[in-house]
Design an enzyme around this catalytic site. Structure first.
Site, mmCIF file in Angstrom:
data_model
loop_
_atom_site.group_PDB
_atom_site.id
_atom_site.type_symbol
_atom_site.label_atom_id
_atom_site.label_comp_id
_atom_site.label_asym_id
_atom_site.label_seq_id
_atom_site.Cartn_x
_atom_site.Cartn_y
_atom_site.Cartn_z
ATOM 1 C CG HIS A 166 -3.903 7.053 2.546
ATOM 2 N ND1 HIS A 166 -4.195 7.058 3.884
ATOM 3 C CD2 HIS A 166 -3.434 5.823 2.274
ATOM 4 C CE1 HIS A 166 -3.890 5.891 4.416
ATOM 5 N NE2 HIS A 166 -3.420 5.109 3.447
ATOM 6 C CG HIS A 210 -4.397 2.585 -1.147
ATOM 7 N ND1 HIS A 210 -5.205 1.710 -0.471
ATOM 8 C CD2 HIS A 210 -3.573 3.129 -0.205
ATOM 9 C CE1 HIS A 210 -4.877 1.694 0.813
ATOM 10 N NE2 HIS A 210 -3.895 2.566 1.009
ATOM 11 C CG HIS A 217 2.309 -0.079 4.383
ATOM 12 N ND1 HIS A 217 2.044 -1.009 5.360
ATOM 13 C CD2 HIS A 217 1.173 0.666 4.233
ATOM 14 C CE1 HIS A 217 0.809 -0.839 5.812
ATOM 15 N NE2 HIS A 217 0.258 0.175 5.142
ATOM 16 C CG ASP A 227 -2.041 -0.960 1.146
ATOM 17 O OD1 ASP A 227 -2.078 -1.740 0.169
ATOM 18 O OD2 ASP A 227 -2.897 -0.966 2.054
ATOM 19 C CG ASP A 228 -0.025 3.781 2.172
ATOM 20 O OD1 ASP A 228 -1.181 3.697 1.736
ATOM 21 O OD2 ASP A 228 0.254 3.689 3.384
#
Length: 708
Positions: A143, A139, A236, A88-89
């Site tokens: 965020h 995603h 991540h 993620d991210d």
């Protein structure tokens, strides 16, 4: 005074629309950059809504892959001994390539859920993901927790992320992971209702919590499935130091591969087709979105640099002004104390007047009442239509002459008066100016130095009532007199004010042109004349105790007209005397000290001020308001301190200091818009005509009050 009847020139108007659109575009760019960097999104782990209903049973007991289509909800689990590593991210320019390197080393495929704004920043990394067989899902763009935002915001987030990924990879988005995601059994009904229906929602079975950097071994343990079960593992590749994540991957993958586990994408594990190519229109929208974001980032960075430069220049200017002013006080006292004799030579005072009936009697009376022993007053009526000349003649004052001429403009009126003057020391005075009894004496004493060719006096605002009067009073005390002290020390005084200035006759003869002693080439004849004096090799100094009271504009419209003429005329004079940059002596000091100073602080920074104000608006909307308020208060404190110091030097009362905060709201904007208008007029080559300022008689009232 303003009597020059030049043919009216149509002032440009379209530039105001262009300026407004440019500022709105800049604000939009700044706002978009703030939005793209998550200022409007969430950054902290949100708390569940108290009392929220639980998700449907099929979700709570199902797998981490969910398809929500209206009222129908389906869920699936990973097959046995199948691991889907999800990240993620990202992407991150430092850690994403290292994660990809580890996956490539062990021939493992992963599923990445990048943030849409990061995709636009590092599209090459996203393209590398797809080129190496990895899968890319959404995603959100910033965020943000989609379950707690309005529907339009949710659609915007998902749509922009879809466009960003399509622009970078040319593929559609089929997977989605909500920020702050968890396992399926922790969902609430409102979270399920917010899931997109056109994509599979991918939660997780195992959360390594690698964002907390618990240690490599802890991350590896958290990623271990029970028995032979498959799992979606949450990790991540961005958001901080991900060195532990990279090291954990290097231990986890070969260890599980040795046990027969395979590492595939989510779609591969579930037997789903790969993402289809995105329609060309979607790819184009993605390319445009990336371009806009890059441009917005550049604009924000540029504004940050501009703000920093402006702040540094303001602080440096303040420090230089304070140091120069302290030095000037000592130098001026020494000049006065050590002068070998008093200057008592005859003085001729020239008063050009055009429709100055409101103040002309007070002006002439104040000049005649001077305690200087030898002077004459010459009033040149430049075609007035309000009986200005008749008023002066009706005073029947000794030593006062009135000359009448057809309207030809202030430079011509000054030339007429200078030629008629009998003395070799000449003082030029505006028709709305009142002298104190000691003004003439204090003004001419620096002529004791044979190299001094001209002297600037200290102009003060007579009509100080109301905010506009106070603001102009502060501007005169701060902006004019502090600068004049600096210019005096630097030997580059660019302007002797038309309200009060003294000259040697031979100096004026040195700079005379075929058009007259005072040139009509610019609308700022006082600035033009002063620059010419410097270039002729003479010194120009500042006499702080030679005080003249002048009537300032009493309305915003009149103020605009006056400052528009001043600013445009100053630009004309700067351009006319631009060759002083390469000269020596006084001309060189003007060209290499005075002109750059004027260019930076009277032209460049005011032109940048609208953009600075837009940045301030952006800051108060998108940035922590406490931080912005502190910055604004800090700048205001600097301005108040500067004003306090200037008032102290001029022995003025500190009462008007309270109005400085309000000065930032109206007056400051008016001043920089004047510079914008003047610059556009100059660039278009238009000739600005003289503007008549309506007098109210405030200067006359001041004389009456002082004589009681």
């Amino acid at each position: 005074m303003s009597g020059n009847r030049r043919a009216p020139a149509r002032e440009p108007r379209a530039h105001w629309i262009l300026l407004l659109l440019s500022l709105l575009l800049l604000l939009a760019a700044l706002a978009f950059n703030g939005y793209a960097h998550g200022i409007a999104g969430g950054a902290e782990l949100p708390r569940p809504i108290d009392g929220a209903a639980a998700a449907p049973e099929q979700v709570l007991t199902g797998g981490p892959v969910i398809r929500a289509n209206g009222g129908q909800v389906e869920s699936r689990r990973m097959p046995a001994k199948t691991i889907a590593l999800t990240f993620d991210d990202g992407p991150d320019p430092e850690w994403t390539p290292k994660v990809l390197d580890v996956l490539a080393k062990y021939q493992a495929h992963g599923t990445f859920f990048p943030i849409g704004s990061h995709v636009n920043e590092y599209p090459d990394l996203v393209r590398r993901m797809t080129a190496e067989g990895h899968e890319v899902g959404s995603h959100t763009f910033t965020h943000v927790e989609i379950a707690r935002v309005a529907g339009w915001r949710r659609d915007l987030e998902l749509g922009m992320t879809r466009n960003a990924i399509a622009g970078a990879t040319g593929r559609e988005v089929t997977l989605f992971r909500p920020p702050f995601s968890s396992t399926a059994d922790a969902l609430h009904a409102y979270e399920v209702a917010a899931l997109p229906s056109d994509a599979l929602t991918v939660l997780n079975d195992l959360d390594t919590e690698d964002w907390q950097r618990p240690g490599v071994d802890a991350i590896v343990r958290a990623a271990q499935p029970k028995g032979t079960a498959g799992a979606i593992v949450l990790m991540h590749d961005s958001g901080g130091d991900r060195s532990q994540t990279v090291q954990a991957l290097a231990k986890l993958i070969p260890a599980l591969q040795a046990k027969g586990y395979k590492f595939v994408t989510v779609s591969e594990a579930l037997g789903l087709p790969a993402a289809a190519p995105a329609p060309r229109a979607v790819q184009v929208r993605g390319d445009v979105l990336r371009t806009v974001q890059v441009a917005a980032g550049f604009a924000t960075d540029a504004m940050g640099v501009l703000m920093a430069v402006a702040l540094v220049l303001a602080v440096v200017r303040l420090l230089v002004q304070i140091l120069a002013s302290r030095r000037h006080v000592k130098v001026a006292r020494r000049r006065w104390r050590e002068r070998p004799f008093e200057v008592l030579d005859p003085v001729s005072i020239i008063v050009p007047a055009y429709n100055e009936a409101a103040n002309i009697a007070a002006t002439v009376r104040s000049l005649v009442a001077s305690d200087y022993p030898y002077l004459e007053v010459i009033v040149v009526d430049d075609g007035s239509t309000d009986h200005t000349a008749d008023i002066v003649e009706g005073l029947r004052l000794r030593g006062v002459r009135v000359l009448r001429q057809a309207n030809a403009g202030k430079p011509a009126a000054l030339t007429t008066g200078i030629r008629a003057a009998r003395a070799d020391l000449l003082i030029l005075v505006d028709g709305d100016t009142v002298f104190q009894r000691d003004t003439v004496y204090n003004l001419v004493q620096d002529f004791v130095d044979a190299q001094v060719g001209a002297i600037a006096g200290n102009t003060k605002v007579a009509n100080r009532k109301g905010l506009l009067g106070r603001w102009q009073h502060l501007e005169y005390v701060i902006g004019f007199n502090l600068d004049r002290r600096l210019f005096d020390l630097a030997g580059c005084m660019p302007t002797i004010p038309g309200a009060i200035g003294a000259f040697r006759r031979e100096v004026l003869q040195d700079v005379a042109t075929s058009a007259g002693i005072v040139s009509p080439d610019t609308l700022a004849e006082d600035t033009d004349l002063t620059m010419a004096v410097l270039r002729a090799g003479w010194k120009v100094v500042y006499a702080e105790h030679a005080i003249a009271w002048t009537e300032a504009p009493s309305s915003l419209r009149q103020l605009w007209r006056q400052r528009y003429r001043w600013c445009y005329g100053t630009m004309q004079a700067m351009w006319k005397h631009r060759h002083a940059v390469v000269e020596g002596g006084g001309g060189g000091r003007l060209g290499r000290r005075g002109l750059p100073y004027l260019l930076v602080f009277q032209v460049a920074l005011p032109l940048a001020a609208p953009a600075v104000d837009v940045f301030a608006v952006y800051g108060f909307i998108f940035l922590p308001w406490v931080q912005m308020l502190a910055a604004w208060c800090g700048l205001l404190a600097i301005q108040i301190f500067t004003a306090w110091y200037a008032l102290r030097l001029d022995r003025e009362r500190y009462g008007p200091l309270w109005s400085i905060a309000f000065q930032q709201i109206v007056y400051r904007q008016l001043m920089y818009l004047v510079v914008v208008q003047s610059t556009v007029t100059a660039l278009l080559g238009n000739r600005l005509r003289w503007q008549r300022m309506q007098r109210t008689g405030e200067a006359a009232a001041l004389l009456k009050s002082a004589s009681r």
